[in-house]
Every structure is written in structure tokens, then in C-alpha cells.
Design a protein around this motif. Structure first.
Motif, PDB file in Angstrom:
ATOM      1  N   PRO A 139      42.881 -20.148  88.256  1.00 11.49           N
ATOM      2  CA  PRO A 139      43.007 -18.957  88.530  1.00 11.49           C
ATOM      3  C   PRO A 139      42.023 -18.477  89.265  1.00 11.49           C
ATOM      4  O   PRO A 139      40.757 -19.030  89.662  1.00 11.49           O
ATOM      5  CB  PRO A 139      42.603 -18.371  87.110  1.00 11.49           C
ATOM      6  CG  PRO A 139      42.998 -19.506  86.222  1.00 11.49           C
ATOM      7  CD  PRO A 139      42.712 -20.514  87.045  1.00 11.49           C
ATOM      8  N   SER A 140      42.178 -17.133  90.053  1.00  7.21           N
ATOM      9  CA  SER A 140      41.026 -16.553  90.914  1.00  7.21           C
ATOM     10  C   SER A 140      40.064 -16.098  90.131  1.00  7.21           C
ATOM     11  O   SER A 140      40.120 -15.849  89.013  1.00  7.21           O
ATOM     12  CB  SER A 140      42.227 -15.483  91.780  1.00  7.21           C
ATOM     13  OG  SER A 140      43.054 -15.912  92.577  1.00  7.21           O
ATOM     14  N   GLU A 141      38.911 -16.032  90.676  1.00 11.65           N
ATOM     15  CA  GLU A 141      37.605 -15.480  90.112  1.00 11.65           C
ATOM     16  C   GLU A 141      37.864 -14.004  89.670  1.00 11.65           C
ATOM     17  O   GLU A 141      37.339 -13.668  88.471  1.00 11.65           O
ATOM     18  CB  GLU A 141      36.866 -15.396  91.382  1.00 11.65           C
ATOM     19  CG  GLU A 141      35.175 -14.848  90.925  1.00 11.65           C
ATOM     20  CD  GLU A 141      34.753 -16.106  89.879  1.00 11.65           C
ATOM     21  OE1 GLU A 141      33.894 -15.664  88.883  1.00 11.65           O
ATOM     22  OE2 GLU A 141      35.217 -17.228  89.880  1.00 11.65           O
ATOM     23  N   TRP A 142      38.715 -13.057  90.301  1.00 11.52           N
ATOM     24  CA  TRP A 142      38.932 -11.864  89.710  1.00 11.52           C
ATOM     25  C   TRP A 142      39.620 -11.762  88.217  1.00 11.52           C
ATOM     26  O   TRP A 142      39.166 -10.897  87.637  1.00 11.52           O
ATOM     27  CB  TRP A 142      39.903 -10.954  90.733  1.00 11.52           C
ATOM     28  CG  TRP A 142      41.372 -11.530  90.736  1.00 11.52           C
ATOM     29  CD1 TRP A 142      42.058 -12.333  91.827  1.00 11.52           C
ATOM     30  CD2 TRP A 142      42.580 -11.084  89.922  1.00 11.52           C
ATOM     31  NE1 TRP A 142      43.093 -12.494  91.407  1.00 11.52           N
ATOM     32  CE2 TRP A 142      43.487 -11.792  90.215  1.00 11.52           C
ATOM     33  CE3 TRP A 142      42.492 -10.302  88.839  1.00 11.52           C
ATOM     34  CZ2 TRP A 142      44.878 -11.600  89.488  1.00 11.52           C
ATOM     35  CZ3 TRP A 142      43.755 -10.139  88.230  1.00 11.52           C
ATOM     36  CH2 TRP A 142      44.883 -10.810  88.679  1.00 11.52           C
ATOM     37  N   LEU A 143      40.384 -12.898  88.060  1.00 12.64           N
ATOM     38  CA  LEU A 143      40.903 -12.872  86.653  1.00 12.64           C
ATOM     39  C   LEU A 143      39.989 -13.238  85.618  1.00 12.64           C
ATOM     40  O   LEU A 143      39.831 -12.558  84.555  1.00 12.64           O
ATOM     41  CB  LEU A 143      41.972 -14.110  86.670  1.00 12.64           C
ATOM     42  CG  LEU A 143      42.825 -14.191  85.348  1.00 12.64           C
ATOM     43  CD1 LEU A 143      43.467 -13.151  85.088  1.00 12.64           C
ATOM     44  CD2 LEU A 143      44.085 -15.591  85.397  1.00 12.64           C
ATOM     45  N   TYR A 144      38.916 -14.016  85.898  1.00 11.49           N
ATOM     46  CA  TYR A 144      37.695 -14.403  84.934  1.00 11.49           C
ATOM     47  C   TYR A 144      36.984 -13.015  84.869  1.00 11.49           C
ATOM     48  O   TYR A 144      36.626 -12.741  83.884  1.00 11.49           O
ATOM     49  CB  TYR A 144      36.984 -15.423  85.451  1.00 11.49           C
ATOM     50  CG  TYR A 144      37.604 -16.877  85.465  1.00 11.49           C
ATOM     51  CD1 TYR A 144      37.740 -17.526  84.322  1.00 11.49           C
ATOM     52  CD2 TYR A 144      38.092 -17.466  86.758  1.00 11.49           C
ATOM     53  CE1 TYR A 144      38.494 -18.808  84.094  1.00 11.49           C
ATOM     54  CE2 TYR A 144      38.684 -18.745  86.819  1.00 11.49           C
ATOM     55  CZ  TYR A 144      38.741 -19.365  85.203  1.00 11.49           C
ATOM     56  OH  TYR A 144      39.551 -20.563  85.274  1.00 11.49           O
ATOM     57  N   ASP A 145      36.859 -12.176  86.053  1.00 12.32           N
ATOM     58  CA  ASP A 145      35.874 -11.117  85.855  1.00 12.32           C
ATOM     59  C   ASP A 145      36.901  -9.989  85.067  1.00 12.32           C
ATOM     60  O   ASP A 145      36.096  -9.501  84.152  1.00 12.32           O
ATOM     61  CB  ASP A 145      35.805 -10.506  87.141  1.00 12.32           C
ATOM     62  CG  ASP A 145      35.031 -11.625  88.110  1.00 12.32           C
ATOM     63  OD1 ASP A 145      34.189 -12.147  87.494  1.00 12.32           O
ATOM     64  OD2 ASP A 145      34.886 -11.394  89.360  1.00 12.32           O
ATOM     65  N   THR A 146      37.957  -9.931  85.338  1.00 15.63           N
ATOM     66  CA  THR A 146      38.820  -8.955  84.451  1.00 15.63           C
ATOM     67  C   THR A 146      38.781  -9.121  83.013  1.00 15.63           C
ATOM     68  O   THR A 146      38.523  -8.516  82.158  1.00 15.63           O
ATOM     69  CB  THR A 146      40.244  -8.985  84.974  1.00 15.63           C
ATOM     70  OG1 THR A 146      40.248  -8.597  86.210  1.00 15.63           O
ATOM     71  CG2 THR A 146      41.068  -8.017  84.085  1.00 15.63           C
ATOM     72  N   ALA A 147      38.813 -10.792  82.546  1.00 17.26           N
ATOM     73  CA  ALA A 147      38.905 -11.096  81.164  1.00 17.26           C
ATOM     74  C   ALA A 147      37.440 -10.868  80.529  1.00 17.26           C
ATOM     75  O   ALA A 147      37.595 -10.335  79.438  1.00 17.26           O
ATOM     76  CB  ALA A 147      39.158 -12.240  81.070  1.00 17.26           C
TER      77      ALA A 147
END
Length: 212
Positions: free
Chosen positions: A2-10
Motif C-alpha cells: 500500500p502507498s504511504e498515503w494509505l497508512y497516513d489516512t488510517a
């Protein structure tokens, strides 16, 4: 991966959900509902009331917004007025209802907002206790009282899971820990009466203290 933005969003969602949970768990939290009286408003208030009840909260005030004068001459407005009055009568049987009159237009500016005369917040909080009553001498059970105003029997489901109770009302669900005394009991039945769920617990002979 998964992209980094997905971890940031979670991660951001976790923080926001934790903040909401902290507000709901705070016994000093005050809840206020605002709705326009009518069928849609009545459905929304019922759903919100049930969701809050599962969290042990209830609105301190229900603000009925955009309320027409009691007597109107226009035929179409007379029908809408009758609809509003019917909903207001239903709400007043359950909530502390405060009405905010219809200005005849959407509020614009501080003068219009001041004219709404919305009541101030209650500092006492909106927490509701879920008491356990001792009926051992009379009926051999302990009764857990859970207020669920507006609940319907067909939409209610209960599951005992160890020392927890899973309560489902409509589309809302909450897992709540059992009070310590009830953990040593078995569920003997439940009934929904007058907006209150009453769950009966019978002492488990293997776990209940002798002589009690």
C-alpha cells in the motif's frame, strides 16, 4: 505494498475515532439534538436517540428548529403546521423540547442568529446510569436496567459472550462489560418495557458466594 498515503489516512482515522470515543466516554459530556419536526426529523431523532442510549447518553434538550406559528392561514402551510404539531407532541412525551421559530428565511448574519434564541447548554452532562436491582429475595434474580427509548422489540438482539454483553438495536451495536455481580450469573430472560430493556440474571451456584 500500500502507498504511504494509505497508512497516513488510517493513522488519522485512528486518532479521530479515539477523540470521538473519549467524548462519548466522558460522563460530563452534554448531548443536544437539533431537528425540524416532521417525518424525516422524527426518524432521525429516533435513530440518534437509540445510538446515544447504547452509549449511556441521552439528549439534555431536543431543539425543534424552524417551527411555524401555531395558527397559519395559508392552506399548504396549515398542513405542514399540523404535521409539525403532531411530531412535537410525540417528542414532548420523551424529551425536553425547546422550539426555535421559523424566521421565514435562512438565517444570515449575527442578528438573525441572535433572533433564534437557542437555549444554552446544560453543564450537568447527559450520562445515564444502567442500574442493577436486587430481586433475589422476591424472584431469585438480579435485573439490569438499560434505557433504550424508541427501541422496537423486533430490532433488538442480545448475546452473552463471557463477561460481556453484545447489545444490538436496529443498525447500532455495542459490546458492554457486565457489572461484577452479573458475571457470576446466567441470563434468565429479558423484556423491553416502556423504553427500557430489563435483563434478568440468575446466580450461578458454582460461582455465587454461599449464603447470598
Amino acid at each position: 505494498m500500500p502507498s504511504e498515503w494509505l497508512y497516513d489516512t488510517a493513522g488519522r482515522w485512528d486518532v479521530e475515532l479515539a477523540a470521538v470515543e473519549a467524548v462519548l466516554a466522558d460522563r460530563n459530556t452534554t448531548v443536544r439534538l437539533v431537528a425540524e419536526p416532521g417525518p424525516a426529523g422524527a426518524d432521525a431523532v429516533r435513530a440518534a436517540g437509540l445510538a446515544l442510549a447504547l452509549r449511556g447518553l441521552r439528549p439534555d434538550v431536543l431543539v425543534a428548529n424552524r417551527v411555524l406559528p401555531e395558527s397559519v392561514e395559508d392552506t399548504w402551510l396549515a398542513g405542514l403546521n399540523a404535521q409539525q404539531r403532531k411530531t412535537l407532541d410525540e417528542w414532548q412525551g420523551t424529551y425536553d423540547v425547546r422550539t426555535v421559530r421559523h424566521l421565514g428565511h435562512d438565517p444570515r448574519g449575527t442578528d438573525d442568529l441572535a433572533a433564534l434564541a437557542v437555549p444554552g447548554a446544560d453543564e450537568a452532562g447527559s450520562a445515564v446510569e444502567w442500574p442493577v436491582t436486587d430481586r433475589l429475595a422476591e424472584d431469585g434474580v438480579l435485573v439490569w436496567h438499560i434505557p433504550l427509548p424508541g427501541a422496537v422489540r423486533d430490532e433488538l438482539d442480545l448475546i452473552r459472550r463471557g463477561d460481556e454483553l453484545v447489545v444490538t438495536v436496529g443498525r447500532f451495536r455495542r459490546i458492554v462489560p457486565l457489572p461484577s455481580a452479573l458475571r457470576r450469573c446466567t441470563v434468565a430472560g429479558a423484556a423491553l418495557r416502556e423504553g427500557e430493556l430489563r435483563i434478568r440474571f440468575a446466580p450461578d451456584p458454582d460461582l455465587w458466594p454461599q449464603g447470598r
